[in-house]
Design an enzyme around this catalytic site. Sequence first.
Site, PDB file in Angstrom:
ATOM      1  N   GLU A 101      40.057  53.549  38.601  1.00 38.62           N
ATOM      2  CA  GLU A 101      41.028  52.463  38.769  1.00 38.62           C
ATOM      3  C   GLU A 101      40.972  51.816  40.138  1.00 38.62           C
ATOM      4  O   GLU A 101      40.680  52.453  41.144  1.00 38.62           O
ATOM      5  CB  GLU A 101      42.449  53.007  38.536  1.00 38.62           C
ATOM      6  CG  GLU A 101      42.725  53.330  37.086  1.00 38.62           C
ATOM      7  CD  GLU A 101      44.132  53.854  36.859  1.00 38.62           C
ATOM      8  OE1 GLU A 101      44.993  53.693  37.755  1.00 38.62           O
ATOM      9  OE2 GLU A 101      44.362  54.420  35.789  1.00 38.62           O
ATOM     10  N   ASP A 123      50.737  29.190  25.758  1.00 40.72           N
ATOM     11  CA  ASP A 123      51.106  30.505  26.306  1.00 40.72           C
ATOM     12  C   ASP A 123      49.912  31.097  27.051  1.00 40.72           C
ATOM     13  O   ASP A 123      49.236  32.012  26.563  1.00 40.72           O
ATOM     14  CB  ASP A 123      51.560  31.411  25.156  1.00 40.72           C
ATOM     15  CG  ASP A 123      52.140  32.721  25.653  1.00 40.72           C
ATOM     16  OD1 ASP A 123      52.433  32.823  26.859  1.00 40.72           O
ATOM     17  OD2 ASP A 123      52.295  33.642  24.828  1.00 40.72           O
ATOM     18  N   GLY A 216      49.036  38.981  26.575  1.00 39.59           N
ATOM     19  CA  GLY A 216      48.253  38.621  27.752  1.00 39.59           C
ATOM     20  C   GLY A 216      46.841  39.176  27.705  1.00 39.59           C
ATOM     21  O   GLY A 216      45.963  38.719  28.421  1.00 39.59           O
TER      22      GLY A 216
END
Length: 346
Positions: A101, A123, A216
């Site tokens: 990460e 959107d 998203g």
Amino acid sequence: MAGSQFLSYLAVAILLSSRASHAQQSCGKIPTSGRIINGEDAEPGEWPWQVSFTSDGDHFCGGSLINENWVLSAAHCFPGGNNNYTVILGRHRLDGMGVNEAARGVEKIVNHPYYDRNTFDNDISLVRLSMPVQMNNYISTICLASKDSVIHPGTYTWVTGWGTTSNGTAADVLQEVRVPIVGQRECECSYPGLTMNMICAGFREGGKDSCQGDSGGPQVFNDRSENAMVQVGVVSFGQGCALPGFPGVYTSVQRYEWWIRNVTGSSPPSFVNVTTPGNFSDGFFVCPTDRPMTTEYLYTHYPPHFTTDDDSIFGTGANIIHFSYFSHFTSFFALFVSLYVLVGHS
Ligand code: ARG
């Protein structure tokens, strides 16, 4: 002699450097293997462009890395503009810190200026990271569908995210699911407010879908002719999740090439012209009459207690019951059942 030698050196140098920069910009790495509702666990590094947006440590939306500075996501994920969000890249699980990460802050959020929170039109959002990210096997960019792309109904796409799974809770391991594109006309039968900026995907019988918390995140197409994964959609909304007759609705990326180029400026992401095999259009699609609004259907799928118009456990403002006619139906049922209960008890 020395001159021509110099020139050939120069040519080789230019060739090498252009190759190097091309390799550096290569997007949409094809996964080596292959809930989201009824999806499966991804392998670490399988979807290296997938990012997780967190707020106070909690995942609330997905996104996709489109170059070293920018992440593509949905406007409804950021109703309040710029908060203290953290973008996590190279993430595999929500529980615990993964070794691959990397985290970045948010420099700015650019929601589409014509995003409409009532219809979910436009959107789409671009998020600039506080610092550029270094690409590696677990963090790399996705290619984007260019404005002239043609994506036929029936085309299979992959959707990924940590959203709600079939057991009703958020996923731990990143989930992937394969869903076919639904034609525009057919999708309008389920969502009369559908616009050209939206693209639908799912099975007629339901069962597989994105869900709350996947918003998203990317919907990608494996473009074999380009040997690259290309993002065609952004998870946007849906009536419930994985219900028969209600596909997931995605923001159509190709409609925003100009806007994305405009916002990202001097460092645009890579656009790829996608043309998928398939029939020409679903222009003659006739809406089935047995769905979606039969009373039986509503009663089984939306029992009267389910009258909330925001079922998002992540508080992203996602409206499950999205269109007002639907709220009317649900209120009607709530009323009907309250009356029934009252009468039944007296
Ligand atoms: N709006 C949801 C979110 O904020 C995504 C919903 C997607 N729904 C669907 N049925 N595909 O996470």
